[in-house]
Motif scaffolding. Sequence first.
Motif, short mmCIF file in Angstrom:
data_model
loop_
_atom_site.label_atom_id
_atom_site.label_comp_id
_atom_site.label_asym_id
_atom_site.label_seq_id
_atom_site.Cartn_x
_atom_site.Cartn_y
_atom_site.Cartn_z
N VAL A 41 25.63 -1.36 -12.11
CA VAL A 41 25.72 -1.22 -10.66
C VAL A 41 27.11 -1.63 -10.21
O VAL A 41 27.62 -2.67 -10.65
CB VAL A 41 24.68 -2.12 -9.96
CG1 VAL A 41 24.66 -1.83 -8.47
CG2 VAL A 41 23.31 -1.93 -10.57
N THR A 42 27.66 -0.84 -9.32
CA THR A 42 29.00 -1.15 -8.82
C THR A 42 28.93 -1.73 -7.41
O THR A 42 28.15 -1.23 -6.59
CB THR A 42 29.85 0.13 -8.75
OG1 THR A 42 29.56 0.92 -9.90
CG2 THR A 42 31.33 -0.21 -8.72
N PHE A 43 29.70 -2.75 -7.14
CA PHE A 43 29.74 -3.35 -5.81
C PHE A 43 31.17 -3.30 -5.28
O PHE A 43 31.93 -4.27 -5.46
CB PHE A 43 29.27 -4.80 -5.85
CG PHE A 43 27.82 -4.94 -6.26
CD1 PHE A 43 27.49 -5.28 -7.57
CD2 PHE A 43 26.81 -4.71 -5.34
CE1 PHE A 43 26.15 -5.40 -7.92
CE2 PHE A 43 25.49 -4.81 -5.70
CZ PHE A 43 25.14 -5.17 -7.01
N PRO A 44 31.52 -2.21 -4.66
CA PRO A 44 32.93 -2.07 -4.21
C PRO A 44 33.34 -3.07 -3.13
O PRO A 44 34.48 -3.18 -2.79
CB PRO A 44 33.00 -0.64 -3.67
CG PRO A 44 31.65 -0.05 -3.79
CD PRO A 44 30.71 -1.07 -4.32
N GLU A 45 32.38 -3.76 -2.56
CA GLU A 45 32.76 -4.67 -1.49
C GLU A 45 32.66 -6.12 -1.88
O GLU A 45 32.83 -7.00 -1.04
CB GLU A 45 31.87 -4.38 -0.27
CG GLU A 45 32.02 -2.94 0.19
CD GLU A 45 31.82 -2.81 1.68
OE1 GLU A 45 31.31 -3.80 2.27
OE2 GLU A 45 32.18 -1.78 2.25
N ILE A 46 32.28 -6.35 -3.08
CA ILE A 46 32.16 -7.76 -3.47
C ILE A 46 33.22 -8.07 -4.51
O ILE A 46 33.34 -7.36 -5.52
CB ILE A 46 30.77 -8.04 -4.05
CG1 ILE A 46 29.69 -7.61 -3.03
CG2 ILE A 46 30.62 -9.51 -4.41
CD1 ILE A 46 28.28 -7.90 -3.46
N SER A 47 33.98 -9.15 -4.25
CA SER A 47 35.03 -9.50 -5.20
C SER A 47 34.46 -10.16 -6.42
O SER A 47 33.30 -10.61 -6.42
CB SER A 47 36.03 -10.46 -4.52
OG SER A 47 35.39 -11.72 -4.37
N ALA A 48 35.27 -10.24 -7.44
CA ALA A 48 34.82 -10.78 -8.71
C ALA A 48 34.41 -12.23 -8.60
O ALA A 48 33.41 -12.67 -9.19
CB ALA A 48 35.92 -10.61 -9.77
N VAL A 49 35.21 -12.98 -7.84
CA VAL A 49 34.91 -14.41 -7.71
C VAL A 49 33.51 -14.61 -7.14
O VAL A 49 32.70 -15.39 -7.66
CB VAL A 49 35.93 -15.09 -6.76
CG1 VAL A 49 35.69 -16.58 -6.72
CG2 VAL A 49 37.34 -14.77 -7.20
N ILE A 50 33.25 -13.86 -6.08
CA ILE A 50 31.94 -13.98 -5.44
C ILE A 50 30.84 -13.50 -6.39
O ILE A 50 29.80 -14.14 -6.56
CB ILE A 50 31.90 -13.17 -4.14
CG1 ILE A 50 33.04 -13.57 -3.21
CG2 ILE A 50 30.55 -13.31 -3.47
CD1 ILE A 50 32.98 -15.01 -2.76
N LEU A 51 31.10 -12.37 -7.01
CA LEU A 51 30.10 -11.80 -7.90
C LEU A 51 29.77 -12.77 -9.04
O LEU A 51 28.61 -12.92 -9.45
CB LEU A 51 30.60 -10.46 -8.45
CG LEU A 51 29.52 -9.59 -9.12
CD1 LEU A 51 28.33 -9.37 -8.20
CD2 LEU A 51 30.12 -8.25 -9.52
N GLU A 52 30.84 -13.44 -9.49
CA GLU A 52 30.61 -14.41 -10.56
C GLU A 52 29.67 -15.51 -10.10
O GLU A 52 28.72 -15.86 -10.79
CB GLU A 52 31.96 -15.01 -10.99
CG GLU A 52 31.81 -16.00 -12.13
CD GLU A 52 33.16 -16.62 -12.46
OE1 GLU A 52 34.11 -16.43 -11.68
OE2 GLU A 52 33.24 -17.29 -13.50
N LYS A 53 29.97 -16.01 -8.88
CA LYS A 53 29.13 -17.06 -8.34
C LYS A 53 27.69 -16.61 -8.18
O LYS A 53 26.76 -17.35 -8.42
CB LYS A 53 29.69 -17.49 -6.96
CG LYS A 53 29.34 -18.90 -6.58
CD LYS A 53 30.08 -19.88 -7.49
CE LYS A 53 29.41 -21.24 -7.40
NZ LYS A 53 29.97 -22.17 -8.35
N ILE A 54 27.56 -15.35 -7.77
CA ILE A 54 26.22 -14.80 -7.58
C ILE A 54 25.46 -14.75 -8.90
O ILE A 54 24.27 -15.09 -8.98
CB ILE A 54 26.32 -13.41 -6.95
CG1 ILE A 54 26.75 -13.57 -5.48
CG2 ILE A 54 24.97 -12.68 -7.02
CD1 ILE A 54 27.05 -12.28 -4.79
N CYS A 55 26.14 -14.31 -9.95
CA CYS A 55 25.47 -14.28 -11.26
C CYS A 55 25.03 -15.67 -11.67
O CYS A 55 23.92 -15.86 -12.17
CB CYS A 55 26.43 -13.69 -12.31
SG CYS A 55 26.75 -11.95 -12.05
#
Lengths: 91, 733
Positions: A41-55
């Motif tokens: 799944v691609t999230f063009p509006e979420i940055s990597a830093v945030i996505l990392e935190k989410i994971c």
Amino acid sequence: MKRKDTVKLISADEMEFIIDKDAAMVSQTIGGFAEMELGEVTFPEISAVILEKICQYFYWALQYSRGKETEFHIEPELTLELMMAPNYLHT
Amino acid sequence: MSAQKKKAFQIEEFKHRVVVDPKYAEKTWKILEHAIHEIYNHNASGLSFEELYRNAYNMVLHKFGEKLYSGLVTTMTSHLKEISNSIEAAQGGLFLDELNRKWAEHNKALQMIRDILMYMDRTFIPNTHKTPVHELGLNLWRDVVIHFHAIQSRLQAILLENVRRERSGEVIDRGLMRSITKMLMDLGPSVYQDDFEKHFLEVSADFYRLESQEFIESCDCGEYLKKAERRLNEEIERVSHYLDTRSEVKITNVVETEMIESHMHRLVQMENSGLINMIVDEKFEDLGRMYCLFRQVSNGLVLIRDVMTSFIRDTGKQLLTDPERLKDPVDFVQHLLDLKDKYDKIITSAFRNDKTFQNALNSSFEYFINLNSRSPEFISLFVDDKLRKGLRGVTEEDVELVLDKVMMLFRYLQEKDVFEKYYKQHLAKRLLSGKSVSDDAERSLIVKLKTECGYQFTSKLEGMFTDMKTSQDTMQGFHASHGSDIGDGPMLSVQVLTTGSWPTQPITTCNLPAEILGICEKFRNYYLGTHTGRRLSWQTNMGTADLKATFGKGQKHELNVSTYQMCVLMLFNDADRLSYKEIEQVTEIPTSDLKRCLQSLACVKGKNVLRKEPMSKDIADTDTFLFNDKYTSKFFKVKIGTVAAQRESEPENQETRQRVEEDRKPQIEAAIVRIMKARRVLDHNNIVAEVTKQLQSRFLPNPVVIKKRIESLIEREFLERDKGDRKLYRYLA
């Protein structure tokens, strides 16, 4: 290498995070996405830093539901953006 | 927070696009609209859900939720309109199939759309109180497709047609039916009910009304019930396969109403096959089926019960007033028992031991048994027969069975005191002639009577048994002390009876022959020697004697005769021929007894040890009697004694009745006194009610008799009438 029970989450800056499907399911939205079939799944509006935190949050949530009650630490700088993402992802 | 961190703490700008572009909403919507189209056209695989989700999310976030929602409604509605048309176009049998398929597709599409619009579902919709997406999808389907006029009526018609076809034996696609009904239920219970169930029930009612009419004209009761049962089971099965479970109760109701309730009376009364016939022919299976089916309708069982009860009463009444039957009491009672057995069996095997039916049976029996006032006497005679010979060689358990059955009949009797009187008489005869088959059986029955009626009822009966035992001991003592004296003289065996316990007999005159007198005196002296203060009197009407007789050609016989007969025969030792008058004079036996005794000696074939001139059946005062030298018999021992207890002749019956009435008077008086002593003051009606209640276990007192007893008690100053109220009585201490 890609096992059936993992998914790949791709951030806006094209960072790839491979996590277990169980973890991803914590977000009801991700669970509903048809791309789950494909495994990414691609999230063009979420940055990597945030996505990392989410994971990280996903895994912590799983742990917590299994009884391990620890704290989830959020760096203050992240908080604002971190608020929007869960709203988006229904987490 | 440390200074370092402070620096790093920056609030960055929203990364989300701020809406500047007014056409933004329109653009975004277009993307989503296109997606919905694709979904409905089965092209969903090419879409990126994340993107769509994000778009929807943005629209709502930027306050375009309303646009999104109304757009959704419009789009979905137009798609559904298309779908309606295609369904309507389907021909005949394919209609349901097409409907089902489109429904499945719609559901899938709806799911995907819901996923995409989840954010709106979560936030916008609750805030504005609009219908959630999923529900919206269902509602639109319902309104646009199902309730589309052409489809609605056709759908209903086809569904009902399918049911009709299946009812006439065709095989239909049950799976398809199931999907359709499930769809209706998903759309809302009222949809299922209004669009389908209501009509289904109506049509079914018509169908069964017709069918039941057909059946009832052409089938007999048993067949009809089988068919009804089959249809009922079919419907239940139908529901389980493709209808909502809540329909089961409703459709079974319909079948039961149309097939059973409407024709209840006709079925029961049907000639040659109705309820009565089933009972008479013992068709247990049919009866069981009728019971199960009728149980489901109101008053079904009441009807069966009433018809059965009146039939039992009629049968019983017939039995009890049939003079032929009444000639043989033992046979009569056996018939009653058989009747009860038959109905018990019916109730156990076909009517599931239903208590209400048992009660109806009991009350019917109680009703008709008491119609004939001689029932108590007959039941006692039945017992007498059993205890004399009927139970010979029967196992202990079977004996108990028979006695229990007798007790059951006894319970139905209202006049239990009449039974007691007869039972005492018959028991006395049995004991004194030693004719009882089993002592254990006798005692067992006494115990049962005691359990049923209390100690008082059986105390005298038990006294009789005690007397018999005591007499045995007395005789032993007598023989021990006088044995040597007797020598060649006649052998005496005495039973000493306590007056109160045994049925009262009037003392009769009878002159015992000289040969006997000697030993009789010896016994009297012996007895009175050991029991001072008592009075003994010989009961000549109850004894027996064994005589050794030698006839003309020297043939010897031993004759077993009654005491009276012995007195008469002994006279012929001294004379060959005697007139009636002479015999009467010497023996002083009362007329009717003497006549009876002579009759059995002279007029009975095979037992005519005397000859009578003239030869006729009855004894006249002018007859003469001769010793019959030519008497022959196959047997050495000949019994000419008094026969076993028989049903009384009318005058005897009257006499017994009278005695019973006399006995009742003191019992009623005792009851009245008991009641008044406790209550002190009581009015007339209440006294009558109380007395009846107290005495009902023995007999049913006549209110007129009660009134008379009250007056008698007033005369004897046990009670007095109240000065003010004539109906009130007061107890006088």
